[in-house]
Design a protein around this motif. Structure first.
Motif, short mmCIF file in Angstrom:
data_model
loop_
_atom_site.label_atom_id
_atom_site.label_comp_id
_atom_site.label_asym_id
_atom_site.label_seq_id
_atom_site.Cartn_x
_atom_site.Cartn_y
_atom_site.Cartn_z
N PRO A 1 0.82 -1.07 -0.03
CA PRO A 1 0.05 -0.04 0.09
C PRO A 1 0.93 1.35 0.01
O PRO A 1 0.49 2.29 -0.69
CB PRO A 1 -0.78 -0.05 1.25
N ASP A 2 1.96 1.47 0.80
CA ASP A 2 2.96 2.36 0.88
C ASP A 2 3.30 2.72 -0.57
O ASP A 2 3.57 3.66 -1.02
CB ASP A 2 4.03 2.09 1.88
N ASP A 3 3.98 1.50 -1.26
CA ASP A 3 4.45 1.82 -2.59
C ASP A 3 3.40 2.46 -3.57
O ASP A 3 3.77 3.65 -4.35
CB ASP A 3 4.91 0.38 -3.44
N PHE A 4 2.05 2.01 -3.33
CA PHE A 4 1.30 2.49 -4.14
C PHE A 4 0.80 4.21 -4.00
O PHE A 4 0.71 4.92 -4.73
CB PHE A 4 -0.14 1.95 -4.10
N ILE A 5 0.99 4.49 -2.52
CA ILE A 5 0.88 5.86 -2.14
C ILE A 5 1.91 6.59 -2.85
O ILE A 5 1.70 7.76 -3.24
CB ILE A 5 0.77 5.93 -0.62
N GLN A 6 3.05 6.07 -3.02
CA GLN A 6 4.13 6.86 -3.68
C GLN A 6 3.97 7.15 -5.16
O GLN A 6 4.32 8.20 -5.68
CB GLN A 6 5.73 6.12 -3.50
N THR A 7 3.18 6.29 -5.78
CA THR A 7 2.64 6.32 -7.25
C THR A 7 1.72 7.34 -7.08
O THR A 7 1.70 8.35 -8.03
CB THR A 7 2.05 5.03 -7.71
N ILE B 1 6.14 -13.99 -6.60
CA ILE B 1 4.82 -14.29 -6.38
C ILE B 1 4.06 -13.01 -6.65
O ILE B 1 4.12 -11.86 -6.22
CB ILE B 1 4.68 -14.60 -4.87
N ASP B 2 2.97 -13.21 -7.54
CA ASP B 2 2.00 -12.26 -7.95
C ASP B 2 1.01 -12.01 -6.95
O ASP B 2 -0.19 -12.60 -6.61
CB ASP B 2 1.19 -12.84 -9.32
N SER B 3 1.49 -11.23 -6.01
CA SER B 3 0.82 -11.28 -4.24
C SER B 3 -0.40 -10.30 -4.23
O SER B 3 -1.02 -10.68 -3.26
CB SER B 3 2.00 -10.84 -3.58
N ILE B 4 -0.59 -9.57 -5.37
CA ILE B 4 -1.63 -8.85 -5.08
C ILE B 4 -2.83 -9.23 -5.80
O ILE B 4 -3.03 -9.57 -6.93
CB ILE B 4 -1.35 -7.42 -5.85
N PRO B 5 -4.05 -9.45 -5.08
CA PRO B 5 -5.21 -10.03 -5.58
C PRO B 5 -5.92 -9.18 -6.52
O PRO B 5 -5.47 -8.01 -6.60
CB PRO B 5 -6.08 -10.19 -4.18
N GLU B 6 -6.49 -9.87 -7.33
CA GLU B 6 -7.08 -9.14 -8.55
C GLU B 6 -8.18 -8.07 -7.93
O GLU B 6 -7.92 -6.78 -8.60
CB GLU B 6 -7.78 -10.05 -9.44
N ALA B 7 -8.81 -8.23 -7.04
CA ALA B 7 -9.74 -7.04 -6.42
C ALA B 7 -8.87 -5.90 -6.30
O ALA B 7 -9.27 -4.81 -6.25
CB ALA B 7 -10.59 -7.80 -5.61
N GLU B 8 -7.80 -6.16 -5.62
CA GLU B 8 -7.06 -5.30 -5.22
C GLU B 8 -6.46 -4.32 -6.30
O GLU B 8 -6.27 -3.19 -6.07
CB GLU B 8 -5.80 -5.66 -3.91
N LYS B 9 -5.89 -5.11 -7.22
CA LYS B 9 -5.27 -4.40 -8.47
C LYS B 9 -6.71 -3.48 -9.05
O LYS B 9 -6.12 -2.29 -9.35
CB LYS B 9 -4.95 -5.48 -9.44
N VAL B 10 -7.68 -4.03 -9.01
CA VAL B 10 -8.78 -3.13 -9.58
C VAL B 10 -9.19 -2.08 -8.81
O VAL B 10 -9.24 -0.88 -9.58
CB VAL B 10 -9.76 -3.98 -9.70
N THR B 11 -8.99 -1.99 -7.54
CA THR B 11 -9.12 -0.93 -6.59
C THR B 11 -8.03 0.08 -6.79
O THR B 11 -8.49 1.26 -7.14
CB THR B 11 -8.99 -1.43 -5.22
N ARG B 12 -6.83 -0.37 -6.97
CA ARG B 12 -5.60 0.66 -6.84
C ARG B 12 -5.82 1.29 -8.32
O ARG B 12 -5.67 2.62 -8.27
CB ARG B 12 -4.44 -0.25 -7.01
N LEU B 13 -6.05 0.67 -9.34
CA LEU B 13 -6.27 1.35 -10.72
C LEU B 13 -7.43 2.26 -10.53
O LEU B 13 -7.27 3.37 -11.19
CB LEU B 13 -6.33 0.05 -11.77
N GLN B 14 -8.64 1.80 -9.89
CA GLN B 14 -9.68 2.94 -10.08
C GLN B 14 -9.29 4.08 -9.20
O GLN B 14 -9.46 5.22 -9.59
CB GLN B 14 -10.80 2.23 -9.27
N VAL B 15 -8.56 3.88 -8.18
CA VAL B 15 -8.31 5.21 -7.25
C VAL B 15 -7.12 5.88 -8.20
O VAL B 15 -7.42 7.23 -8.09
CB VAL B 15 -7.41 4.49 -5.87
#
Ligand code: SAH
Ligand code: SF4
Ligand code: F3S
Length: 439
Positions: A312-318, A347-361
């Protein structure tokens, strides 16, 4: 009934593929084929394919499965491009009715491969990989756009980002000589093309085999070709983005005020995992150069969310990075694990639903940033290249030098032709387009 020397070609994927198709079509026409508009009417069906993400690859196989029912009509099938290079002869197992499989690094052998197809061979391959030094050049390019001329300056990629198939599907990096690029630019400018787009997976990794010109010098030289009104270039890689590119844009007015500079992530930790070979600070330094240019240069980027191990922190940096840069356009993608790539072993560790959420945000926030950016154009008068009619509103559609879509009204009886340039005053703005009236 389809005759044997008719073909239907469809392109998937990026502009490099679209332009390769123009060259392939030209080669087919030169070999006596004629182009038809549907699979039904064609004796030879060619798909120029993309494998950048899994979805793109699946589309091709669905399409092939649908049309295989027509093989009894004597139709032949060819798979070209990135899926062809990636899957190779395995395509014959998965789709046995396919007769020709060729990656882009083998297109210079197309005339020979077509002759073998006509002679009745059914297992023809062009699968040169990273060994080849050849670029695909032909004088027969069948340009599909009447005013924008694409010119490939560099093929392949040597960067090997951890997630990406391109180094495997397009072979090693090889540049054309700057003299041949300039000769092509002059030739198409003489034919009436006023916009030139220089293409390469990483255009700015360009290295002139003749040692005459750097990328920035080539860019400036193309911009100075008589008759050329606009020059664009995609894609630039941050690692090879040098300051003289900004100087060239400052010095040569025909170079468009737009740089597409894919960042992929705002987290230096993720960038290291991706093997991008820069940090977010290094990237932002290049952005600062671009922002210091004399004219405002529009910025766009590509971002991958959900790369293996992205916290989540990496994503916040994006998210922080898009806030700092204030892009005019972001192409956001969910990470997709691809064959042969090093990231596939992570390991493709991020669940699909979480990828969808991050992309939407990401895309929601970007939309608001764009709303603000586009609103600043209100009242401005800008030069627009006409592309055609807007499909629904009876307006004329075009693009600004910054590559922003502009739809405008026109009060004269005869509408301006596609490819012409019109001055337009902006009267309304949206997050993805501008509205105006011709002045
Ligand atoms: N050469 C260009 C990009 C070419 S591919 C560059 O280096 O910037 C276009 C975009 O597709 C990339 O910028 C990346 O954002 C996206 N992409 C590539 N591989 C991907 C993958 N495995 N999953 C999701 N997106 C990917
Ligand atoms: Fe793929 Fe990286 Fe090459 Fe771009 S630079 S094409 S993302 S390997
Ligand atoms: Fe796709 Fe190949 Fe282009 S994978 S994006 S068509 S280089």
């Amino acid at each position: 009934m389809a005759t044997e020397k008719t073909f239907y070609l469809e392109t998937f994927g990026c502009q490099m593929n679209a332009h390769d198709s123009e060259k392939v079509i030209g080669t087919l026409l030169q070999q006596g084929y004629s182009q038809v508009e549907s699979e039904e009417d064609a004796g030879l069906i060619l798909y120029n394919t993309c494998s950048i993400r899994d979805k793109a690859e699946q589309r091709v196989f669905h399409r092939l499965d649908y049309y295989k029912r027509q093989q009894h009509l004597g139709k032949r099938f060819a798979v070209l491009g990135c899926v062809a290079q990636q899957e190779g002869e395995k395509i014959f197992e998965r789709a046995p009715y396919v007769s020709l499989v060729s990656g882009s690094a083998s297109y210079c052998k197309l005339p020979e491969m077509l002759a073998r197809l006509e002679a009745g061979e059914t297992r023809i391959t062009g699968l040169d990989d990273r060994q080849t030094d050849e670029t695909f050049e032909t004088e027969f390019t069948a340009r599909q756009n009447p005013y924008r001329g694409y010119i490939t300056i560099i093929e392949g990629c040597d960067k090997f980002c951890a997630y990406c198939v391109v180094p495997y599907t397009r072979g090693k990096e090889r540049s054309r000589t700057s003299s041949s690029v300039l000769a092509e630019a002059r030739r198409i400018a003489d034919q009436g093309y006023t916009e030139i787009q220089l293409l390469g997976q990483n255009v700015n990794s360009y290295r002139d085999p003749e040692g005459k010109r750097s990328f920035a010098e080539l860019l400036a030289a193309v911009g100075q070709v008589g008759g050329v009104h606009r020059v664009r270039f995609t894609t630039s890689h941050p690692r090879d983005f040098t300051r003289d590119i900004v100087d060239a844009i400052d010095a040569v007015p025909t170079l468009c005020d737009h740089v597409h500079l894919p960042v992929q992530s705002g987290s230096s930790r993720v960038l290291r995992q991706m093997a991008r070979e820069y940090t977010s600070d290094w990237y932002l330094e290049r952005i600062a150069w671009i922002k210091a240019a004399r004219r405002p240069i529009s910025l766009s980027t590509d971002i991958i969310v959900g790369f293996p191990g992205e916290t989540p922190d990496d994503f916040i940096q994006t998210m922080d990075l898009i806030e700092k840069v204030q892009y005019d356009c972001v192409f956001g993608f969910k990470y997709s694990g691809r064959p042969n790539t090093p990231a596939l072993t992570m390991i493709d560790s991020i669940p699909e639903a979480e990828k969808v959420t991050r992309l939407q945000v990401l895309l929601d926030r970007q939309r608001e940033i764009q709303r603000g950016n586009y609103a600043r154009h209100l009242g401005e008068v800008m030069e627009i290249m006409v592309e055609g009619q807007h499909p629904s509103r009876g307006q004329i559609a075009g693009r600004s030098s910054q590559n922003k879509p502009v739809n405008f009204t026109w009060s004269q009886p005869i509408a301006p032709a596609p490819g012409s340039y019109v001055r337009v005053k902006i009267t309304a703005t949206h997050p993805n387009s501008l509205v105006g009236e011709a002045v």
